[in-house]
Write a protein that holds these residues in place. Structure first.
Motif, short mmCIF file in Angstrom:
data_model
loop_
_atom_site.label_atom_id
_atom_site.label_comp_id
_atom_site.label_asym_id
_atom_site.label_seq_id
_atom_site.Cartn_x
_atom_site.Cartn_y
_atom_site.Cartn_z
N GLY A 1 21.30 61.47 70.50
CA GLY A 1 20.59 61.81 69.05
C GLY A 1 20.08 60.49 68.38
O GLY A 1 19.03 60.77 67.75
N THR A 2 19.52 59.55 69.33
CA THR A 2 18.62 58.62 69.75
C THR A 2 17.18 59.28 69.36
O THR A 2 16.99 59.85 70.77
CB THR A 2 18.38 57.57 70.25
N ILE A 3 16.79 59.43 68.45
CA ILE A 3 14.54 59.85 68.29
C ILE A 3 13.96 58.34 69.72
O ILE A 3 13.92 57.02 68.60
CB ILE A 3 14.27 60.16 67.68
N ILE A 4 13.12 58.59 70.35
CA ILE A 4 12.17 57.73 70.37
C ILE A 4 10.84 58.01 70.48
O ILE A 4 9.92 59.15 71.36
CB ILE A 4 12.39 57.71 72.20
N ILE B 1 14.49 46.27 63.05
CA ILE B 1 13.46 46.38 61.85
C ILE B 1 13.81 46.47 60.54
O ILE B 1 13.32 45.74 59.44
CB ILE B 1 12.74 47.74 62.01
N LEU B 2 15.19 47.24 60.73
CA LEU B 2 16.26 47.15 59.48
C LEU B 2 16.36 45.27 58.91
O LEU B 2 16.86 44.95 58.25
CB LEU B 2 17.67 47.55 59.93
N GLU B 3 16.57 44.57 60.36
CA GLU B 3 16.89 43.18 59.70
C GLU B 3 15.43 42.50 59.31
O GLU B 3 15.98 41.44 58.60
CB GLU B 3 17.87 42.71 61.40
N GLU B 4 14.41 42.57 59.93
CA GLU B 4 13.15 42.13 59.57
C GLU B 4 12.85 42.22 58.17
O GLU B 4 12.41 41.75 57.26
CB GLU B 4 12.02 42.58 60.56
N PHE B 5 13.30 43.99 57.71
CA PHE B 5 12.44 44.50 56.12
C PHE B 5 13.89 44.04 55.80
O PHE B 5 14.33 44.69 54.72
CB PHE B 5 12.54 45.46 56.23
N GLU B 6 14.97 43.37 55.72
CA GLU B 6 16.34 42.98 55.34
C GLU B 6 17.02 44.22 54.83
O GLU B 6 17.63 44.52 53.40
CB GLU B 6 16.38 41.81 54.00
N ILE B 7 17.06 45.25 55.44
CA ILE B 7 17.81 46.49 54.61
C ILE B 7 19.74 46.08 55.44
O ILE B 7 20.20 47.24 54.99
CB ILE B 7 17.44 47.80 55.59
N GLY B 8 19.61 46.38 56.40
CA GLY B 8 20.86 45.97 57.42
C GLY B 8 20.73 45.47 58.46
O GLY B 8 20.05 44.62 58.66
N LYS B 9 21.48 46.22 60.07
CA LYS B 9 21.41 45.76 60.86
C LYS B 9 22.18 46.95 61.40
O LYS B 9 22.55 47.91 61.61
CB LYS B 9 22.30 44.83 61.57
N SER B 10 20.71 47.18 62.80
CA SER B 10 20.58 48.71 63.46
C SER B 10 22.12 48.85 64.58
O SER B 10 22.67 47.25 64.53
CB SER B 10 18.91 48.48 64.23
N VAL B 11 22.89 49.62 64.47
CA VAL B 11 24.05 49.47 66.07
C VAL B 11 23.33 49.12 67.02
O VAL B 11 22.27 50.18 67.12
CB VAL B 11 24.33 50.52 65.53
N SER B 12 24.38 49.78 68.08
CA SER B 12 23.54 49.86 69.63
C SER B 12 23.91 50.84 69.77
O SER B 12 23.70 51.71 69.08
CB SER B 12 24.62 48.82 70.02
N LEU C 1 20.22 58.54 63.15
CA LEU C 1 20.40 58.62 61.97
C LEU C 1 21.74 58.86 62.04
O LEU C 1 22.23 59.55 63.10
CB LEU C 1 19.42 60.22 60.84
N ASN C 2 22.41 59.16 61.09
CA ASN C 2 23.90 59.52 60.84
C ASN C 2 24.26 60.83 60.27
O ASN C 2 23.86 61.03 59.02
CB ASN C 2 24.66 58.67 59.35
N GLU C 3 23.46 61.79 61.06
CA GLU C 3 23.93 62.91 61.35
C GLU C 3 25.17 63.59 60.28
O GLU C 3 25.07 64.40 58.76
CB GLU C 3 23.23 64.18 62.35
#
Length: 114
Positions: A46-49, A103-114, A8-10
């Motif tokens: 900060g990535t949650i897995i 998932i963001l691309e698949e659901f046409e929300i955006g694109k995940s950052v690396s 998340l963008n905290e």
């Protein structure tokens, strides 16, 4: 082995003050840990897995995807997520051998950052 990675963008969440960060994390834990029966690990960046080393029953895979889908239409989530990835080893014994879907691309929300 299956996993969901999200970050998340905290800073944005805190700066805007529209949502409580702790409540967002509680909601995510409810979806992935409690409902989808996954384990949780935090990365230094900060990535949650959320991960499932093995499927627990015939409905486990469906519950994971229901949890994933649950957040794709929540504005409080989609406006503040930087990374939302799904990984699956598809039977490989190597835990680092993941096929990754954004998932963001698949659901046409955006694109995940690396």
């Amino acid at each position: 082995m299956r996993k969901v990675e999200l970050r998340l963008n905290e800073e944005k969440i805190k700066a805007e003050g529209k949502y409580a960060l702790e409540e967002i994390y509680d909601s995510l834990d409810n979806g992935f840990v409690k409902y989808a029966d996954m384990q949780k690990r935090m990365e230094a960046d900060g990535t949650i897995i959320y991960f499932a080393p093995a499927m627990k029953n015939k409905d486990h895979y469906a519950k994971i995807w229901l949890a994933i889908d649950e957040y794709t239409d929540k504005k409080w989530f989609t406006d503040n997520v930087l990374k939302y990835l799904y990984g699956d080893t598809y039977g490989s014994d190597n835990p680092n051998d993941y096929s990754i879907e954004d998932i963001l691309e698949e659901f046409e929300i955006g694109k995940s950052v690396s």
